[in-house]
Design a protein around this motif. Sequence first.
Motif, PDB file in Angstrom:
ATOM      1  N   LYS A 260       8.732  -4.695   6.532  1.00  0.00           N
ATOM      2  CA  LYS A 260       8.474  -3.483   6.132  1.00  0.00           C
ATOM      3  C   LYS A 260       8.885  -2.744   7.380  1.00  0.00           C
ATOM      4  CE  LYS A 260       4.750  -2.420   3.943  1.00  0.00           C
ATOM      5  NZ  LYS A 260       3.266  -2.497   3.422  1.00  0.00           N
ATOM      6  N   TYR A 262       8.306   0.650   7.281  1.00  0.00           N
ATOM      7  CA  TYR A 262       7.651   1.877   7.434  1.00  0.00           C
ATOM      8  C   TYR A 262       6.169   1.305   6.967  1.00  0.00           C
ATOM      9  CZ  TYR A 262      12.141   3.402   5.782  1.00  0.00           C
ATOM     10  OH  TYR A 262      13.596   3.555   5.412  1.00  0.00           O
ATOM     11  N   ARG A 266       4.258  -0.893   0.028  1.00  0.00           N
ATOM     12  CA  ARG A 266       5.617  -1.473  -0.215  1.00  0.00           C
ATOM     13  C   ARG A 266       6.101  -0.685  -1.479  1.00  0.00           C
ATOM     14  NH1 ARG A 266       9.889  -3.170   2.575  1.00  0.00           N
ATOM     15  NH2 ARG A 266      11.207  -4.552   1.628  1.00  0.00           N
ATOM     16  N   HIS A 269       8.228   2.289  -0.553  1.00  0.00           N
ATOM     17  CA  HIS A 269       9.409   1.914   0.245  1.00  0.00           C
ATOM     18  C   HIS A 269      11.032   2.234  -0.576  1.00  0.00           C
ATOM     19  CE1 HIS A 269       8.098  -0.188   3.920  1.00  0.00           C
ATOM     20  NE2 HIS A 269       6.911   0.343   3.605  1.00  0.00           N
ATOM     21  N   ASP A 273      13.651   5.090   1.039  1.00  0.00           N
ATOM     22  CA  ASP A 273      15.280   4.451   1.400  1.00  0.00           C
ATOM     23  C   ASP A 273      16.218   5.295   0.391  1.00  0.00           C
ATOM     24  OD1 ASP A 273      14.465   2.601   3.268  1.00  0.00           O
ATOM     25  OD2 ASP A 273      14.587   0.922   2.073  1.00  0.00           O
ATOM     26  N   PRO A 391      14.422  -1.843  -1.459  1.00  0.00           N
ATOM     27  CA  PRO A 391      13.988  -1.498  -0.119  1.00  0.00           C
ATOM     28  C   PRO A 391      14.362  -2.476   0.949  1.00  0.00           C
ATOM     29  CG  PRO A 391      12.143  -2.611  -1.480  1.00  0.00           C
ATOM     30  CD  PRO A 391      13.414  -2.344  -2.473  1.00  0.00           C
TER      31      PRO A 391
END
Length: 449
Positions: A260, A262, A266, A269, A273, A391
């Motif tokens: 991950k 960030y 999840r 994400h 992106d 992601p």
Amino acid sequence: MYATRTLASYVSAYDPENLTEGVRDKALCCTLDLMTAVIVGYVTPSAAAVRRVAAQLFGAGSSAVWFSGQTLSSTGAAFCNAAAASALDLDDGHRAARGHPGAAVIPAVLAVAGERACSRDEILTAIALGYEVGVRIAAAQNPNAIRSRQSGRWVGYGAVAAAGRLFGSAPAHLSQALAIAGVLAPNQDANGSSGYSKLTGNDVKEGIPWSVATGMTALHLAECGYTGPEDMLDHASHFDTTSILDRLATPGKIMGTYFKPYSCCRYIHPAIDALSELKSRHGFTSDDIAGIEVQIFAWALQLGNRINPANLTDIQYSLPYCMAITAIEGGQALAPISVNLLARPDLTDFARNVRMSIDGEIDRRFPAETLARVIIVDRKGERFVSSVTTPRGDVGRPMHWTDICDKFLTITAARMSKSQQSALLDGFEQFRGGDSVPLLTRLGLPLKR
């Protein structure tokens, strides 16, 4: 034979010589990635609270509470380190399990390694076996009977398998420990995206640290003759037992682990992106954007999604607020999140203009994939549409060793000196070469900045 007994025999008998180079490398990546999460999670109030409580509840020992300079029993240390690892939602995950194996398995393994001399191969084998058992059981859950999808429901199995392997637990004791941990795991029914409570901005969230403590305790209880229902995985009403036991060979489930960039759920994400890509392609600033639509899978709409988060956990589970952060501050502000993102009227105002909708095709591809499409509407009313985005860090868009090292150096820069960063990476290189002592030693040293 009960499934717990089959798993226990598999874990106990597995030959490290059969571990593939790819699995070894992945386990090493998972371990460094977890240290990044621990270092930034260490200073959170939740991790600090666990350290204070663990010092009172668990006995003294030689296992390091990472980056503190303190030691506890293996159970106490694993409890503390799992709390720091999972505090900011920066820890790894697995799509089949729909949760976070690393924050449980790796603290359990290295806590045991702190009590007894363990080779690199023994440590990496235990990590791979912990992921294997935890992910298999998680993926086999019947959602009609086990409605909570939080990691605490199943990561204890992985902790038991991994720690039991290094403890050298007999298969009979290991089987009982799996059963005990499964029954005593936190039920998590109230919390998270699948829970009935609406107050998701709390430290309980995934329930990982307590599941780890329960799993470690279950091993000790089993050694002392305590028993559990060994048939608990053998009921089709709750588990697909066939898939749990199918083709138990080289532990390859760890290869499906994602990383991950960030520190947020999840589910958010792919939208981050996609927005970042649109901003970069068209040169947008936040002032250019009148509104955003995120087309995504249904489970993302079950997050807290608060536009005025009260704490860091609220941010972790708010897609609109994370999109606002990405638009105004850039994605790097989510690596990791910090308190300076709270009580920001500009972020709340922007979040109000983020709309979410379910896309049928994207929803059909969940949970095997977590995808999103983002549409930006500019001030002139023109629409700009992203592709359907996977992601970064997923198996189809992987982060490799150099990417994990870059993530470590970038994210931990505010918490560690450059010399400490270099020393820890050197410890990993020595570990890669076969010497586990320098890495374990450096994990026990306090952070300095």
